[in-house]
Design an enzyme around this catalytic site. Structure first.
Site, PDB file in Angstrom:
ATOM      1  N   HIS A  36     -14.381  12.886-124.286  1.00 20.44           N
ATOM      2  CA  HIS A  36     -15.002  14.188-124.060  1.00 20.44           C
ATOM      3  C   HIS A  36     -15.868  14.558-125.258  1.00 20.44           C
ATOM      4  O   HIS A  36     -15.664  14.047-126.344  1.00 20.44           O
ATOM      5  CB  HIS A  36     -13.941  15.306-124.011  1.00 20.44           C
ATOM      6  CG  HIS A  36     -12.874  15.158-123.007  1.00 20.44           C
ATOM      7  ND1 HIS A  36     -12.887  15.829-121.817  1.00 20.44           N
ATOM      8  CD2 HIS A  36     -11.711  14.455-123.019  1.00 20.44           C
ATOM      9  CE1 HIS A  36     -11.782  15.546-121.128  1.00 20.44           C
ATOM     10  NE2 HIS A  36     -11.053  14.712-121.832  1.00 20.44           N
ATOM     11  N   GLU A  73     -11.139  14.389-127.675  1.00 21.41           N
ATOM     12  CA  GLU A  73     -12.252  15.341-127.785  1.00 21.41           C
ATOM     13  C   GLU A  73     -13.080  14.954-129.004  1.00 21.41           C
ATOM     14  O   GLU A  73     -12.553  14.779-130.102  1.00 21.41           O
ATOM     15  CB  GLU A  73     -11.727  16.773-127.955  1.00 21.41           C
ATOM     16  CG  GLU A  73     -11.162  17.393-126.689  1.00 21.41           C
ATOM     17  CD  GLU A  73     -12.246  17.888-125.721  1.00 21.41           C
ATOM     18  OE1 GLU A  73     -13.451  17.837-126.084  1.00 21.41           O
ATOM     19  OE2 GLU A  73     -11.886  18.312-124.610  1.00 21.41           O
TER      20      GLU A  73
HETATM   21 ZN   LIG Z   1     -14.479  17.109-121.192  1.00 21.38          ZN
END
Ligand SMILES: [Zn+2]
Length: 246
Positions: A26, A91
C-alpha cells in the site's frame, strides 16, 4: 534492519484456517508519515497494517505477523475474499495521488525489499501473490500506484515481472464496448492471474478498471484500461511464468 515497535490495537485473530499466502503493498496516502501512523494505531482509525515503511527506510511494526491486520477492506485475489485473514500488509509512506504523489526514495524501497524478503521466508507466499492494494480492490484503490518499482522488487525475488524479451504478437485492441471471444479470453486470463473479473465476453466498465489496475502494476507507462497488444502480451507472459512453475 531496524524495526521500531509502534503497536496498533486494530487487529484480531485470522479467520477461516487458510494459509497466510498474500503480501499486499500500500501507500499511506496521507500528508505525512505521522498522520498516517496515528490513523493506523488508534482505535478510532479502525484500520491497521503489519508494517509502515517511512521514506528514510525506518520500519515500524504495528501488528504481529500471525495476527489479522485491517488493511485490505473489501477485496479479492483468486478464490480468497477475506484478504485480511490471508495476508501481510505493508504501508509505504507516500502522500499519494491525493496529497502529492512522488517517487519512492531508494532508502525506502531498500527497506521494503529487506522486510519483504523476511516475510517471504516466513510464509508460503508465491510471486503471483505479491500484490498491490489496487490489484485486489481495483474499483476502490489505486495504491501503491504507478511509481512503485515492482520491477526492482522482482529482481530481488519479490513478486512477478514480465520477461525482458517480451514477444508482442499482433492482436486487436480491446476496449469498452468490445464483445466476443477475445474479450472472454482476456477476462478469464486476468481471473487466472488472480483478478476479480468475470468472463462475460463483454468489455464493460469493470473490465476497464481491472485492466487499468493490471497496467498500473505491470505496464506503468500507460494504464488507460485499454487492452492493447502489449498489455495482452504481458498478461500472456505472466501466465506462462505461472505455468512454468506449476
Ligand atoms: Zn491501500
Amino acid at each position: 534492519m531496524k524495526i521500531i515497535e509502534r503497536p496498533s490495537p486494530n487487529f484480531n485473530e485470522r479467520q477461516g484456517g487458510g494459509p497466510v499466502d498474500i503480501l499486499v503493498m500500500h501507500y499511506t496516502g496521507m500528508p505525512d508519515a505521522e498522520s498516517a501512523m496515528k490513523l493506523l494505531t488508534t482505535v478510532e482509525g479502525k484500520v491497521s497494517s503489519h508494517y509502515t515503511v517511512d521514506e528514510d527506510g525506518t520500519i515500524y511494526r504495528h501488528v504481529p505477523e500471525d495476527k489479522r491486520a485491517w488493511q485490505a477492506g473489501v477485496s479479492s485475489w483468486y478464490e480468497a475474499t477475506d484478504i485480511n485473514s490471508r495476508s501481510i500488509g505493508i504501508e509505504i509512506v507516500n502522500p499519494g495521488h491525493e496529497w502529492g504523489y512522488r517517487p519512492f526514495p531508494p532508502a525506502q524501497i531498500a527497506a521494503v525489499i529487506e522486510l519483504s524478503k523476511g516475510i517471504l521466508k516466513r510464509w508460503p507466499i508465491t510471486p503471483a501473490r505479491v500484490v498491490a492494494h489496487s490489484d485486489i480492490a481495483p474499483n476502490r484503490k489505486i495504491d501503491p500506484g504507478e511509481l512503485f518499482p515492482w520491477d526492482e522488487l522482482a529482481r530481488h525475488g519479490i513478486g512477478r515481472w514480465p520477461s525482458a524479451h517480451l514477444h508482442i504478437a499482433a492482436a486487436p485492441t480491446l476496449g469498452v464496448g468490445t464483445e466476443g471471444e477475445a474479450v472472454k479470453r482476456l477476462q478469464s486470463d486476468l481471473a487466472r492471474y488472480g483478478y476479480g473479473v468475470e468472463a462475460t465476453g463483454l468489455y464493460d466498465e469493470r473490465t476497464l478498471i481491472v485492466v487499468s489496475a493490471f497496467q498500473r502494476h505491470f505496464r506503468r507507462s500507460n494504464f488507460d484500461g485499454i487492452a492493447d497488444a502489449e498489455t495482452q502480451a504481458i498478461l500472456a507472459d505472466l501466465l506462462n511464468q505461472l505455468d512454468a512453475v506449476a
